[in-house]
Motif scaffolding. Structure first.
Motif, PDB file in Angstrom:
ATOM      1  N   UNK A  88       7.045 -10.222  -8.305  1.00 24.01           N
ATOM      2  CA  UNK A  88       6.857  -9.937  -6.880  1.00 24.01           C
ATOM      3  C   UNK A  88       5.369  -9.879  -6.548  1.00 24.01           C
ATOM      4  N   UNK A  89       4.592  -9.217  -7.399  1.00 21.51           N
ATOM      5  CA  UNK A  89       3.139  -9.130  -7.185  1.00 21.51           C
ATOM      6  C   UNK A  89       2.542 -10.542  -7.127  1.00 21.51           C
ATOM      7  N   UNK A  90       2.905 -11.371  -8.090  1.00 26.01           N
ATOM      8  CA  UNK A  90       2.393 -12.737  -8.145  1.00 26.01           C
ATOM      9  C   UNK A  90       2.843 -13.541  -6.928  1.00 26.01           C
ATOM     10  N   UNK A  91       4.108 -13.411  -6.564  1.00 25.22           N
ATOM     11  CA  UNK A  91       4.632 -14.150  -5.412  1.00 25.22           C
ATOM     12  C   UNK A  91       3.894 -13.771  -4.131  1.00 25.22           C
ATOM     13  N   UNK A  92       3.683 -12.482  -3.925  1.00 25.34           N
ATOM     14  CA  UNK A  92       2.964 -12.041  -2.732  1.00 25.34           C
ATOM     15  C   UNK A  92       1.524 -12.551  -2.746  1.00 25.34           C
ATOM     16  N   UNK A  93       0.928 -12.601  -3.926  1.00 27.99           N
ATOM     17  CA  UNK A  93      -0.443 -13.094  -4.056  1.00 27.99           C
ATOM     18  C   UNK A  93      -0.561 -14.563  -3.674  1.00 27.99           C
ATOM     19  N   UNK A  94       0.521 -15.306  -3.872  1.00 26.62           N
ATOM     20  CA  UNK A  94       0.499 -16.753  -3.651  1.00 26.62           C
ATOM     21  C   UNK A  94       1.123 -17.190  -2.331  1.00 26.62           C
TER      22      UNK A  94
ATOM     23  N   UNK B 273      -4.204 -12.294  10.214  1.00 26.96           N
ATOM     24  CA  UNK B 273      -4.328 -12.389   8.766  1.00 26.96           C
ATOM     25  C   UNK B 273      -4.873 -11.117   8.122  1.00 26.96           C
ATOM     26  N   UNK B 274      -5.703 -10.372   8.836  1.00 29.31           N
ATOM     27  CA  UNK B 274      -6.172  -9.086   8.295  1.00 29.31           C
ATOM     28  C   UNK B 274      -5.005  -8.104   8.174  1.00 29.31           C
ATOM     29  N   UNK B 275      -4.133  -8.083   9.173  1.00 29.29           N
ATOM     30  CA  UNK B 275      -2.949  -7.219   9.112  1.00 29.29           C
ATOM     31  C   UNK B 275      -2.028  -7.653   7.976  1.00 29.29           C
ATOM     32  N   UNK B 276      -1.851  -8.968   7.838  1.00 22.80           N
ATOM     33  CA  UNK B 276      -1.016  -9.485   6.752  1.00 22.80           C
ATOM     34  C   UNK B 276      -1.556  -9.006   5.410  1.00 22.80           C
ATOM     35  N   UNK B 277      -2.837  -9.147   5.227  1.00 21.91           N
ATOM     36  CA  UNK B 277      -3.466  -8.743   3.966  1.00 21.91           C
ATOM     37  C   UNK B 277      -3.286  -7.252   3.715  1.00 21.91           C
ATOM     38  N   UNK B 278      -3.474  -6.438   4.741  1.00 21.39           N
ATOM     39  CA  UNK B 278      -3.320  -4.988   4.597  1.00 21.39           C
ATOM     40  C   UNK B 278      -1.888  -4.622   4.212  1.00 21.39           C
ATOM     41  N   UNK B 279      -0.918  -5.311   4.785  1.00 21.42           N
ATOM     42  CA  UNK B 279       0.492  -5.039   4.465  1.00 21.42           C
ATOM     43  C   UNK B 279       0.833  -5.461   3.047  1.00 21.42           C
ATOM     44  N   UNK B 280       0.296  -6.583   2.617  1.00 23.86           N
ATOM     45  CA  UNK B 280       0.525  -7.027   1.238  1.00 23.86           C
ATOM     46  C   UNK B 280      -0.118  -6.033   0.274  1.00 23.86           C
ATOM     47  N   UNK B 281      -1.300  -5.546   0.600  1.00 22.40           N
ATOM     48  CA  UNK B 281      -1.971  -4.559  -0.259  1.00 22.40           C
ATOM     49  C   UNK B 281      -1.161  -3.266  -0.334  1.00 22.40           C
ATOM     50  N   UNK B 282      -0.555  -2.844   0.775  1.00 22.81           N
ATOM     51  CA  UNK B 282       0.320  -1.661   0.738  1.00 22.81           C
ATOM     52  C   UNK B 282       1.482  -1.880  -0.224  1.00 22.81           C
ATOM     53  N   UNK B 283       2.033  -3.089  -0.199  1.00 24.58           N
ATOM     54  CA  UNK B 283       3.129  -3.413  -1.113  1.00 24.58           C
ATOM     55  C   UNK B 283       2.627  -3.431  -2.548  1.00 24.58           C
ATOM     56  N   UNK B 284       1.435  -3.980  -2.776  1.00 26.95           N
ATOM     57  CA  UNK B 284       0.843  -3.954  -4.112  1.00 26.95           C
ATOM     58  C   UNK B 284       0.711  -2.520  -4.619  1.00 26.95           C
ATOM     59  N   UNK B 285       0.293  -1.616  -3.735  1.00 28.40           N
ATOM     60  CA  UNK B 285       0.129  -0.206  -4.130  1.00 28.40           C
ATOM     61  C   UNK B 285       1.457   0.395  -4.583  1.00 28.40           C
ATOM     62  N   UNK B 286       2.518   0.079  -3.863  1.00 25.16           N
ATOM     63  CA  UNK B 286       3.838   0.582  -4.233  1.00 25.16           C
ATOM     64  C   UNK B 286       4.266  -0.012  -5.571  1.00 25.16           C
ATOM     65  N   UNK B 287       4.087  -1.323  -5.730  1.00 24.01           N
ATOM     66  CA  UNK B 287       4.457  -1.980  -6.985  1.00 24.01           C
ATOM     67  C   UNK B 287       3.678  -1.373  -8.147  1.00 24.01           C
TER      68      UNK B 287
END
Length: 149
Positions: free
Chosen positions: A90-96, A50-64
């Motif tokens: 997309x940001x909202x979807x990834x957050x949820x 889950x830490x890796x998942x979170x880090x990958x989602x945050x990388x995507x947030x940075x790009x967005x």
């Protein structure tokens, strides 16, 4: 030296060859990064990393965030308005994603949504290309094959 409006976005993805790419080609690379990160986040979730998942989602947030901050909403017309909504969705979807009954399937839906917009950018960035030849982010199987090669 000309100002590259996607430089911040490029840095968010750590694109090392951005000097040789047009701004539209950089956007294509960023979309590939978003797709790749989201696929990897899904796999991390499946693997209970889950830490890796979170880090990958945050990388995507940075790009967005970088892409969205470069939109010209005043002069960009319907395209800029669409992209602004797209990035917000997309940001909202990834957050949820983790709150959904089947997060893995939800990640797949997000990737499918991103892929459609990636394909349009690809055709703009490479006008003589065929969308069937558009390289998207590698699948998990392709990543494993590369790692084992």
């Amino acid at each position: 030296m000309s100002h590259n409006p996607y430089q911040k976005a490029s840095q968010a993805y750590q694109q090392k060859n951005d000097a040789s790419l047009s701004p539209m080609q950089i956007v294509v690379e960023l979309y590939k990064g978003m797709i790749k990160n989201t696929r990897q986040a899904k796999q991390a979730w499946l693997d209970k990393r889950f830490e890796d998942e979170s880090a990958l989602v945050i990388k995507t947030f940075d790009i967005i965030e970088a892409l969205q901050s470069n939109l010209d909403l005043k002069n960009g017309g319907e395209d800029a308005a669409f992209l602004n909504r797209f990035y917000t969705v997309v940001f909202s979807a990834l957050s949820q994603a983790n709150t959904k009954p089947d997060p893995a399937a939800y990640f797949d839906e997000i990737v499918s949504y991103m892929q459609q917009v990636h394909d349009r950018w690809y055709l703009l960035a490479y006008p003589q290309a065929d969308i069937a030849s558009a390289p998207s982010a590698p699948t998990r199987a392709e990543q494993n094959a590369e790692a084992n090669a």
